[in-house]
Design an enzyme around this catalytic site. Sequence first.
Site, PDB file in Angstrom:
ATOM      1  N   CYS A 112      64.432 -64.052 -19.498  1.00 31.74           N
ATOM      2  CA  CYS A 112      65.891 -64.419 -19.235  1.00 31.74           C
ATOM      3  C   CYS A 112      66.064 -65.957 -19.641  1.00 31.74           C
ATOM      4  O   CYS A 112      67.176 -66.439 -19.852  1.00 31.74           O
ATOM      5  CB  CYS A 112      65.928 -64.548 -17.695  1.00 31.74           C
ATOM      6  SG  CYS A 112      65.994 -62.598 -17.239  1.00 31.74           S
ATOM      7  N   HIS A 253      71.777 -68.842 -15.709  1.00 29.58           N
ATOM      8  CA  HIS A 253      71.429 -67.492 -15.841  1.00 29.58           C
ATOM      9  C   HIS A 253      71.999 -66.630 -14.838  1.00 29.58           C
ATOM     10  O   HIS A 253      71.848 -66.796 -13.575  1.00 29.58           O
ATOM     11  CB  HIS A 253      69.772 -67.302 -16.254  1.00 29.58           C
ATOM     12  CG  HIS A 253      69.522 -65.926 -16.071  1.00 29.58           C
ATOM     13  ND1 HIS A 253      69.863 -64.811 -16.666  1.00 29.58           N
ATOM     14  CD2 HIS A 253      68.718 -65.290 -15.091  1.00 29.58           C
ATOM     15  CE1 HIS A 253      69.438 -63.852 -16.339  1.00 29.58           C
ATOM     16  NE2 HIS A 253      68.502 -63.911 -15.364  1.00 29.58           N
ATOM     17  N   ASN A 283      73.368 -58.668 -14.883  1.00 32.11           N
ATOM     18  CA  ASN A 283      72.123 -59.506 -15.481  1.00 32.11           C
ATOM     19  C   ASN A 283      71.943 -58.946 -16.609  1.00 32.11           C
ATOM     20  O   ASN A 283      71.214 -58.113 -16.845  1.00 32.11           O
ATOM     21  CB  ASN A 283      71.215 -59.580 -14.534  1.00 32.11           C
ATOM     22  CG  ASN A 283      69.851 -60.483 -15.101  1.00 32.11           C
ATOM     23  OD1 ASN A 283      69.799 -61.044 -16.139  1.00 32.11           O
ATOM     24  ND2 ASN A 283      69.128 -60.765 -14.050  1.00 32.11           N
TER      25      ASN A 283
END
Length: 332
Positions: A112, A253, A283
């Site tokens: 990520c 993020h 996500n």
Amino acid sequence: MSRTAVMCGIGGWVPPTLVTNADLAARLDTSDEWITTRTGIRQRYVVPPGMSTSDLAVEAGRAALKSADLDSADAVIVATTTPDRTCPATAPTVASRLGLAGVAAFDVAAVCTGFLYALATGAGLVSTGQADRVLVIGADAFSTILDPGDRSTVSVFGDGAGAVVLRPGEATEPGALAGFCLGSDGSLADLITVRAGGSEQRSAGAASPGDEFFSMQGREVFEHAVSKMAVAARTAAERAGWRLDEVDRFVAHQANVRILRAVADQLDLDHSRLVVDLDRVGNTAAASIPLALDHANADGTLRPGDRVVAAAFGGGATWGATTFVWPRLRSI
């Protein structure tokens, strides 16, 4: 005068299959309330059969090039944890499909945090004169590595891609990248992982049931994500010569909304300064930051002149942050 990498194009794309919380509740032991309360996510998009990460990356890359009024680039960097194949890298495929045959093209794997690592790499190519136009893409089809019966991961992750184009410019320009802070801690590798499929498992022999799927230790990930992103964001702001109270937008993020708010609290930033789109897309791993930037640019949440800090935490463990003043970019 030294060259600085400047963002001049932005693009994003999500696959066509929409999965709402109600859809998940119909087949899993969960509910819209359970998912929304814990994550802030209401829906996500996933790839249909036959679609892969390169398909996502091509669409986002094409949009970013169009935003920059370009039809070419000197290098393509794809940040991803879900490459089309273990070998070769996905970036050359993406470059070829965009008509960029012969250019440098490679993948970056930092889960990520991947987009920020790729962005720093692209900025390095520009600032050292190795390239004049770099297409940096974050793309993941995380639904392809999830256990379909695991509500803790299926409810969180979505698929998508986001991209930016970098060009050389001056450090004082809007869009100029500054204050990069990158870090890692390999002792935390088991917090976020897919155990099977790599040389470690292949050398050892047969995988244990379930090792082919993504797994994470939620509580520990939460704690490390908050602390590491807060430190990285603070460091990046200091390197850029900014006070945190001067930051207009914080783009972290998009893991879950509780993490975003906890990081903002660590930095004494009002929650109104957070850029949030995870409620719409979930996500999206390496795609999360550029996709959030693209959406915020399109809907006016990000305005030219805004001072922005971007930060991420991912498997590895890896983390990072950077700063920029938002430029005037065309949304596609």
